[in-house]
Design an enzyme around this catalytic site. Structure first.
Site, short mmCIF file in Angstrom:
data_model
loop_
_atom_site.label_atom_id
_atom_site.label_comp_id
_atom_site.label_asym_id
_atom_site.label_seq_id
_atom_site.Cartn_x
_atom_site.Cartn_y
_atom_site.Cartn_z
N GLU A 49 44.59 33.08 51.55
CA GLU A 49 45.86 32.46 51.15
C GLU A 49 46.99 33.44 51.46
O GLU A 49 47.18 34.42 50.75
CB GLU A 49 45.84 32.14 49.65
CG GLU A 49 44.78 31.14 49.25
CD GLU A 49 44.66 31.01 47.74
OE1 GLU A 49 45.52 30.36 47.13
OE2 GLU A 49 43.72 31.59 47.17
N GLU A 80 45.12 41.07 48.50
CA GLU A 80 45.19 39.84 47.72
C GLU A 80 45.18 38.56 48.57
O GLU A 80 44.78 37.50 48.10
CB GLU A 80 46.46 39.89 46.85
CG GLU A 80 46.61 38.81 45.82
CD GLU A 80 45.52 38.83 44.75
OE1 GLU A 80 44.80 39.83 44.62
OE2 GLU A 80 45.40 37.82 44.06
N LYS A 125 50.04 34.44 48.71
CA LYS A 125 49.85 34.97 47.36
C LYS A 125 50.69 36.24 47.21
O LYS A 125 50.96 36.94 48.17
CB LYS A 125 48.38 35.31 47.14
CG LYS A 125 47.51 34.07 47.00
CD LYS A 125 46.17 34.41 46.38
CE LYS A 125 46.33 34.66 44.88
NZ LYS A 125 45.06 35.15 44.29
N GLU A 134 35.67 33.91 38.55
CA GLU A 134 35.96 34.45 39.88
C GLU A 134 35.16 35.72 40.08
O GLU A 134 35.15 36.59 39.22
CB GLU A 134 37.45 34.82 40.03
CG GLU A 134 38.42 33.68 39.83
CD GLU A 134 39.89 34.12 39.98
OE1 GLU A 134 40.15 35.26 40.39
OE2 GLU A 134 40.77 33.30 39.65
#
Ligand SMILES: *[C@@H]1O[C@H](CO)[C@@H](O)[C@H](O)[C@H]1NC(C)=O
Ligand SMILES: *[C@@H]1O[C@H](CO)[C@@H](O)[C@H](O)[C@H]1NC(C)=O
Ligand SMILES: *[C@@H]1O[C@H](CO)[C@@H](O)[C@H](O)[C@H]1NC(C)=O
Ligand SMILES: *[C@@H]1O[C@H](CO)[C@@H](O)[C@H](O)[C@H]1NC(C)=O
Ligand SMILES: *[C@@H]1O[C@H](CO)[C@@H](O)[C@H](O)[C@H]1NC(C)=O
Ligand SMILES: *[C@@H]1O[C@H](CO)[C@@H](O)[C@H](O)[C@H]1NC(C)=O
Ligand SMILES: *[C@@H]1O[C@H](CO)[C@@H](O)[C@H](O)[C@H]1NC(C)=O
Length: 485
Positions: free
Chosen positions: A321, A332, A324, A271
Site C-alpha cells: 500500500e 510500512e 500508508k 496481524e
C-alpha cells in the site's frame, strides 16, 4: 499497523461483479487469513483481488472498514470476513445504541442473505490505544464495542458474529522482560480490564497484532535470530523456555489475561508478517525466512508454550500500500505478500508443507501505457535537482530509495529518475507531472534498473468508469433511439 494515510484517497466504484459460488481449494492451513488494506494510489479492482484470493485458496480476510463495493465483491464466495470500524468512525456507534443498530443493519446484516457475505467479526477500532495516539480513543472504544455487540445481539446474529477490538501488542508489557511479568500498560489498564471481561462474557476473541520485525527494528541490540523461528537465543521463564519473540510476546498476553481474571480468553492474531523493502532487514529473503518458520509452526499445531494447539491468524498483508503513512518507518508500504499489482514476491507454501512455489498472481491487471518519466541527461541542472526530488518524494512513494532498500544501489541520476517516475506514475501519468522545470522527460523504454523496479501505474477506477459510462451512454442513446421508433 496504524492506518493513517498520507494522502486522502477516494474509494473507487466498481460495478458489482457477478459471483459464482466457488469451491475453495483447501490447500491453505485453516487458521490462516490475510489482511486486505487499500491505502494505495490506484488499487487493484476488488473483483480481481477476490479472484486472486480464490485462486490461492485463501478463505479468510480481514478488512479495515466495511466498504460496500468490497463486501459486494466478496459476496457468494464463502470467504470468511472480519469487517472493521476505523478509529475515527467509532463515534458513529459509541453514543446512541440506535446508531449502532443502524450501523449493524447497513454494514453487517444487509450482507447476510443467501449468497451474501460470511461476516464473522466486527473489529471496532484499529489499534486505538497505540501509544502514539496519546489516548485519543480511550473513552470511545469500550462504549463502541459494547454498542456494536448489543446491536448484533438485537439483530439476532450475536451468536455467530462477534464484536472485538483489533489491538496492538503495546497494550501490554512485561515488567520483568519475561512473559510471566506481563500486564496491561498502566495508562489503559482500567479500560482493558473492562474490555476483556466484556469479550469473555460474549465469547468474543482478543485480537492482537504481533510484529517481531518491529522488535528488531526498534531495538538496536535485539538478537537477530530471536525475531525468527529457527532457533538461536533462548530465554527461560519459570519452567518454560522461549526461542523466539513471537511466542514470548503471545505468552506475555496469556499471562496478562490470566492475571486479570480471563485466562481462557480466545486469542486471534490480527496481524503478523514481515515487510520486504524500505529497511535493510526488510527484503524478500528475510520475509520468506519468517513466513517459512511461522508456517512450519502452524502446521505442527505447536502453538506457544502456554497455549499449545492451533493458532488463528491473519497475515499482514495481502498487497503493498503505497499511501500508508511512513511515520512508523519506510517499510510500512511494503508488507504485502504481493506487490502493488498483484504479482507475488517470493515462493511460499500456505499449506505449511514446505512445497514452496510462487502464489498465483492477480489476473486481468491493466497497467497504464508503458511510459516512464526520467531525468533528462541533456538538461541536468544540479542546483535545481534537490528541490525537485524533495517535491516529488513528498507526494510520491520513494521508500525504496533508502539505505538497504531495493533501489539503494543506483547512482544519483538513477535516484532522480526513480523519484520523477514515482511522481509521474502516482499522478496517473499526466503530462504535467513529468516536467520538473525541464529536468525530466518521458521515455518508452523500461527505465527499471537491476533489482530496482520502476513501476507503471495501474489503470485506475476513473479510467475504468469512463469506459463503463461510455458504454452505458451509448446503450442509453440506443435505447432512446429505439423507443422513438
Ligand atoms: C456504514 O459504514 C459506513 C462506512 O464505514 C459509514 O459511513 C456509514 O455511516 C455506516 N452506516 C451507518 C448507518 O452507520
Ligand atoms: C501525541 O503527542 C506528541 C507529543 O506531544 C505529538 O508530537 C503528537 O503529534 C501527538 N499525536 C497525536 C496523534 O495527537
Ligand atoms: C475521558 O474521560 C475522563 C473522565 O470522564 C476524562 O477525565 C478524560 O479527559 C477523557 N479523555 C478524553 C481523551 O476525552
Ligand atoms: C509449568 O509448571 C506448571 C506447574 O508449576 C504447570 O502447570 C505448567 O503446565 C508447566 N508448563 C509447561 C509448559 O510445562
Ligand atoms: C540552474 O538553475 C539555477 C537556479 O534556478 C539558475 O540560476 C542557473 O542559471 C541554472 N543553470 C543552468 C546551467 O541552467
Ligand atoms: C542517491 O544516490 C547517491 C549515490 O550517488 C546515494 O549516496 C544516495 O543515498 C542515494 N539516495 C538518495 C535518496 O539520495
Ligand atoms: C520493466 O523491467 C522490470 C525489470 O526487468 C520488469 O520486472 C518489469 O516487468 C518491466 N516492465 C514492463 C512494463 O515491461
Amino acid at each position: 499497523m496504524a492506518r493513517t494515510g498520507l494522502l486522502v484517497w477516494s474509494y473507487c466504484l466498481i460495478l458489482a461483479s457477478v459471483n459464482v459460488v466457488h469451491v475453495l481449494s483447501s490447500t491453505v492451513l485453516p487458521g490462516i487469513g490475510v489482511n486486505w488494506g487499500t491505502m494505495a494510489s490506484n488499487t487493484l479492482p476488488r473483483n480481481i483481488v477476490v479472484n486472486m484470493l480464490k485462486d490461492n485458496g485463501i478463505s479468510k480476510v480481514k478488512l479495515f472498514d466495511s466498504d460496500s463495493p468490497t463486501l459486494k465483491a466478496l459476496a457468494g464466495t464463502g470467504i470468511e470476513v472480519m469487517v472493521g470500524i476505523p478509529n475515527n468512525q467509532m463515534y458513529i456507534v459509541a453514543g446512541d445504541i440506535e446508531d449502532a443498530e443502524d450501523w449493524v443493519k447497513e454494514n453487517v446484516t444487509a450482507y447476510l442473505h443467501n449468497g451474501g457475505v460470511d461476516i464473522k467479526y466486527v473489529a471496532v477500532g484499529n489499534e486505538p490505544f497505540l501509544s502514539s495516539y496519546n489516548n485519543t480513543y480511550d473513552n470511545i472504544t469500550f462504549p463502541a464495542l459494547q454498542n456494536v455487540q448489543k446491536a448484533l445481539d438485537k439483530a439476532g446474529v450475536g451468536d455467530k458474529i462477534k464484536a472485538t477490538v483489533a489491538l496492538n501488542a503495546d497494550v501490554y508489557e512485561s515488567l520483568s522482560d519475561k512473559p510471566s511479568g506481563g500486564d496491561f500498560r498502566k495508562d489503559i489498564k482500567g479500560i482493558m480490564i473492562q474490555i476483556i471481561k466484556f469479550l469473555h462474557q460474549n465469547k468474543a476473541p482478543f485480537v492482537v497484532n504481533i510484529y517481531p520485525f518491529l522488535s528488531l527494528y526498534q531495538n538496536a541490540g535485539f538478537p537477530f535470530d530471536y525475531a525468527f523461528f529457527d532457533g538461536g537465543k533462548t530465554i527461560s521463564d519459570k519452567n518454560v523456555s522461549y526461542s523466539n519473540v513471537f511466542d514470548a510476546n503471545y505468552d506475555t498476553l496469556v499471562w496478562t489475561l490470566k492475571k486479570n481474571g480471563v485466562g481462557d480468553l480466545k486469542i486471534i492474531i490480527g496481524e503478523v508478517g514481515w515487510p520486504t523493502d524500505g529497511n535493510f532487514n526488510a527484503n524478500n529473503k528475510l520475509a520468506k525466512k519468517f513466513y517459512d518458520g511461522l508456517l512450519k509452526k502452524l502446521v505442527a499445531k505447536k502453538g506457544t508454550p502456554l497455549r499449545p494447539g492451533l493458532l488463528e491468524l491473519y497475515l499482514f498483508s495481502l498487497i503493498d500500500e503505497n499511501q500508508k503513512s511512513i511515520a512508523p518507518g519506510h517499510f510500512e508500504r511494503h508488507w504485502g505478500l504481493f506487490y502493488y499489482d498483484g504479482k507475488p514476491k517470493f515462493p511460499i507454501d500456505l499449506s505449511g508443507k514446505g512445497n514452496d512455489k510462487m502464489l498465483i498472481a492477480a489476473k486481468g491487471v491493466q497497467y497504464m501505457s508503458p511510459r516512464w518519466c526520467v531525468l533528462n541527461e541533456e538538461n541536468k541542472n544540479l542546483s535545481m535537482i534537490a528541490d525537485e526530488i524533495s517535491y516529488a518524494c513528498s507526494l510520491a512513494d520513494c521508500t525504496s530509495l533508502g539505505y538497504g532498500s531495493s533501489c539503494s544501489k543506483m547512482d544519483s541520476d538513477g535516484n532522480v529518475s526513480y523519484a520523477f517516475n514515482m511522481y509521474f506514475q502516482m499522478q496517473d501519468q499526466g503530462d504535467y507531472a513529468c516536467n520538473f522545470n525541464g529536468l525530466a522527460m518521458i521515455v518508452k523504454k523500461n527505465a527499471s534498473r537491476g533489482s530496482c523496479l520502476f513501476p507503471l501505474q495501474l489503470v485506475g477506477a476513473g479510467e475504468r468508469l469512463g469506459l463503463a459510462y461510455g458504454v452505458s451512454i451509448i446503450a442509453g442513446l440506443m435505447l432512446a433511439f429505439f423507443s422513438l421508433m
